[in-house]
Design an enzyme around this catalytic site. Structure first.
Site, PDB file in Angstrom:
ATOM      1  N   TYR A  31      26.994  55.543  20.855  1.00  0.00           N
ATOM      2  CA  TYR A  31      26.673  56.807  21.514  1.00  0.00           C
ATOM      3  C   TYR A  31      25.355  57.428  21.063  1.00  0.00           C
ATOM      4  O   TYR A  31      24.620  57.995  21.886  1.00  0.00           O
ATOM      5  CB  TYR A  31      27.840  57.788  21.382  1.00  0.00           C
TER       6      TYR A  31
ATOM      7  N   GLU B 285      38.454  56.807  23.949  1.00  0.00           N
ATOM      8  CA  GLU B 285      38.344  55.354  23.826  1.00  0.00           C
ATOM      9  C   GLU B 285      39.063  54.836  22.586  1.00  0.00           C
ATOM     10  O   GLU B 285      39.664  53.759  22.617  1.00  0.00           O
ATOM     11  CB  GLU B 285      36.866  54.961  23.843  1.00  0.00           C
TER      12      GLU B 285
ATOM     13  N   TYR C 294      42.520  45.339  34.899  1.00  0.00           N
ATOM     14  CA  TYR C 294      41.580  44.233  34.793  1.00  0.00           C
ATOM     15  C   TYR C 294      41.417  43.843  33.326  1.00  0.00           C
ATOM     16  O   TYR C 294      41.728  44.616  32.418  1.00  0.00           O
ATOM     17  CB  TYR C 294      40.210  44.611  35.380  1.00  0.00           C
TER      18      TYR C 294
ATOM     19  N   ASN D  81      34.216  42.266  34.091  1.00  0.00           N
ATOM     20  CA  ASN D  81      35.603  42.669  34.354  1.00  0.00           C
ATOM     21  C   ASN D  81      36.145  41.903  35.549  1.00  0.00           C
ATOM     22  O   ASN D  81      35.461  41.783  36.567  1.00  0.00           O
ATOM     23  CB  ASN D  81      35.677  44.168  34.664  1.00  0.00           C
ATOM     24  N   TYR D  82      37.389  41.414  35.432  1.00  0.00           N
ATOM     25  CA  TYR D  82      38.062  40.748  36.545  1.00  0.00           C
ATOM     26  C   TYR D  82      39.503  41.263  36.616  1.00  0.00           C
ATOM     27  O   TYR D  82      40.223  41.277  35.618  1.00  0.00           O
ATOM     28  CB  TYR D  82      38.067  39.224  36.366  1.00  0.00           C
TER      29      TYR D  82
ATOM     30  N   THR E 190      42.660  41.292  44.706  1.00  0.00           N
ATOM     31  CA  THR E 190      43.163  40.886  43.389  1.00  0.00           C
ATOM     32  C   THR E 190      44.023  41.947  42.701  1.00  0.00           C
ATOM     33  O   THR E 190      45.160  41.643  42.318  1.00  0.00           O
ATOM     34  CB  THR E 190      42.011  40.405  42.494  1.00  0.00           C
TER      35      THR E 190
ATOM     36  N   PRO F  21      29.936  49.934  39.758  1.00  0.00           N
ATOM     37  CA  PRO F  21      29.850  51.371  39.492  1.00  0.00           C
ATOM     38  C   PRO F  21      30.467  52.190  40.609  1.00  0.00           C
ATOM     39  O   PRO F  21      30.317  51.877  41.789  1.00  0.00           O
ATOM     40  CB  PRO F  21      28.332  51.612  39.400  1.00  0.00           C
TER      41      PRO F  21
END
Length: 407
Positions: A95, A137, A189, A205-206, A281, A401
């Site tokens: 950050y 997070e 994902y 990412n998937y 998906t 995005p």
């Protein structure tokens, strides 16, 4: 905590951000990648080239400034970004890099207009926002460790690969250590970390495309060609299609994502799942979960594809249609080929429209989940709004995005 004077300054900068937001964010990314190349792995160059990353960040900064006194209004946006950050392994130490480059970009883009008061106010505002993300997070990382048994990246073996359509390959992935996989939430994902030849490690990412609780994860990857001259083709998708084979080892981070099937379904409302192209998906994982866990609920599944050659999971979906009496499914092809018309296997042609929604759900109030290309999402979202569907009943996910469906 921002002072009253700092709050006033932030609010006064909203018009400047609305006018210069994308100029600022383009400068910011260029500066950061030059000054801190170690963060490049967190970003998809295709999104940078298309400008979608810059537009998304500009919109987020402007929304933060507009809601500086009511950050709770941004809770859903914060959750989406925090999930994405956690999926990539972004930590507290990253950050300050973003903050330093953002403040320097404000100074460099605005010049003398970036007064000490503006820099001071935005430094404070960024610090508050960074703390929100860092704390959320860390909660996600802790939850991953508790739910899945790991955070960060873990080695998985490609146990099987199979064609889902002419342009989509499915990969079945099992933990190398043989540990069982707890069920993911339908719609989540994973993050794959790969090192294509001649490249530094990259992350993508998937969505998980199989039933939650299966013994292996399944991702189904579309080959992404270059969309225009000079634009990059999909680095990871090409590598997966052409070089990753059964028996290979890849690295996975645990499931993430806020686009998940509601845990408390309203059985009185039909569940309508609408998938476009490879956007099926996460929707397919939701379909499995809904059919197994919500047996008393009417489920409507609409699959939109260009043609039969690129329509994925045809056999799998036909089996589900036979096995579940509460499932009503419909396949619509926008540009069917002659072979499609000879063989059949689909229900109608064209784009999704009101006539099809009337046919499948009539005037019932329903809950909708959408995933697909941005033009399709925008088209369907506007259809649903015109039908009077409450925004709380419309759930969607962008690939890439986040954008604005109301545009």
């Amino acid at each position: 905590m921002l002072s009253a004077a700092q709050l006033d300054v932030i609010k006064q900068t909203v018009p400047v951000l609305q006018e210069n937001g994308e100029v600022l964010t383009r400068h910011f990314y260029q500066r950061m990648f030059l000054e801190n190349p170690e963060v490049l792995a967190f970003f998809n160059p295709a999104h940078q080239h298309a400008g979608t990353q810059q537009r998304a960040l500009a919109g987020a900064i402007c929304a933060y400034a507009q809601n500086i006194e009511n950050p709770a209004a941004l809770a859903s946006a914060v959750e989406l970004i925090a999930q994405k950050h956690a999926s990539l392994g972004i930590r507290a130490e990253h950050y300050p890099i973003v903050g330093q480059n953002l403040l320097a970009s404000i100074q460099e883009v605005l010049g003398e207009a970036a007064t000490p008061a503006i820099i001071d106010a935005w430094a404070a505002a960024y610090g508050v926002l960074a703390d929100i993300f860092i704390n959320r997070e860390q909660q996600i990382y802790d939850d991953q460790q508790a739910s899945f048994g790991w955070s960060g990246f873990k080695r998985f073996v490609v146990e099987k690969r199979e064609m889902a359509s002419d342009n989509i390959v499915s990969f079945y992935l099992a933990p190398e250590d043989g540990q069982p996989l707890p069920a993911h939430q339908p719609g989540q994902y994973i993050t794959l970390r790969l090192t294509p030849p001649g490249s530094d490690p990259v992350m993508r990412n998937y969505s998980l495309s199989n039933r939650p609780g299966a013994s292996r994860y399944r991702i189904s990857v579309k080959r992404e060609p270059a969309l225009e001259a000079g634009a990059p083709a999909g680095l990871c998708s090409g590598f997966l299609h052409d070089q990753v084979k059964e028996g290979d080892v890849v690295e996975l981070a645990p499931p993430c994502g806020e686009f998940t099937l509601g845990a408390k379904p309203n059985a009185e409302k039909p569940l309508v799942l609408i998938a476009g192209g490879v956007g099926i998906t996460p929707i397919l994982s939701m379909l499995y979960a809904a059919l197994e866990q919500q047996s008393g609920r009417q489920v409507v599944f609409i699959q939109c594809a260009l043609n039969g050659a690129v329509r994925p999971f045809a056999d799998e979906l036909a089996t589900l249609k036979e096995d579940y009496a509460n499932l009503k499914s419909h396949v619509r092809l926008s540009e069917p080929q002659d072979a499609d018309r000879r063989k059949g296997g689909y229900d109608s042609e064209g784009l999704l429209d009101n006539a099809l929604l009337d046919q499948l759900i009539g005037k019932q109030q329903a809950e909708f989940y959408l995933c697909g290309p941005t033009p399709m999402l925008r088209h369907v979202w506007q259809l649903l709004k015109a039908r009077g569907v409450d925004e709380a009943d419309i759930h969607f996910e962008f690939f890439g995005p986040a954008g604005d469906l109301a545009a």
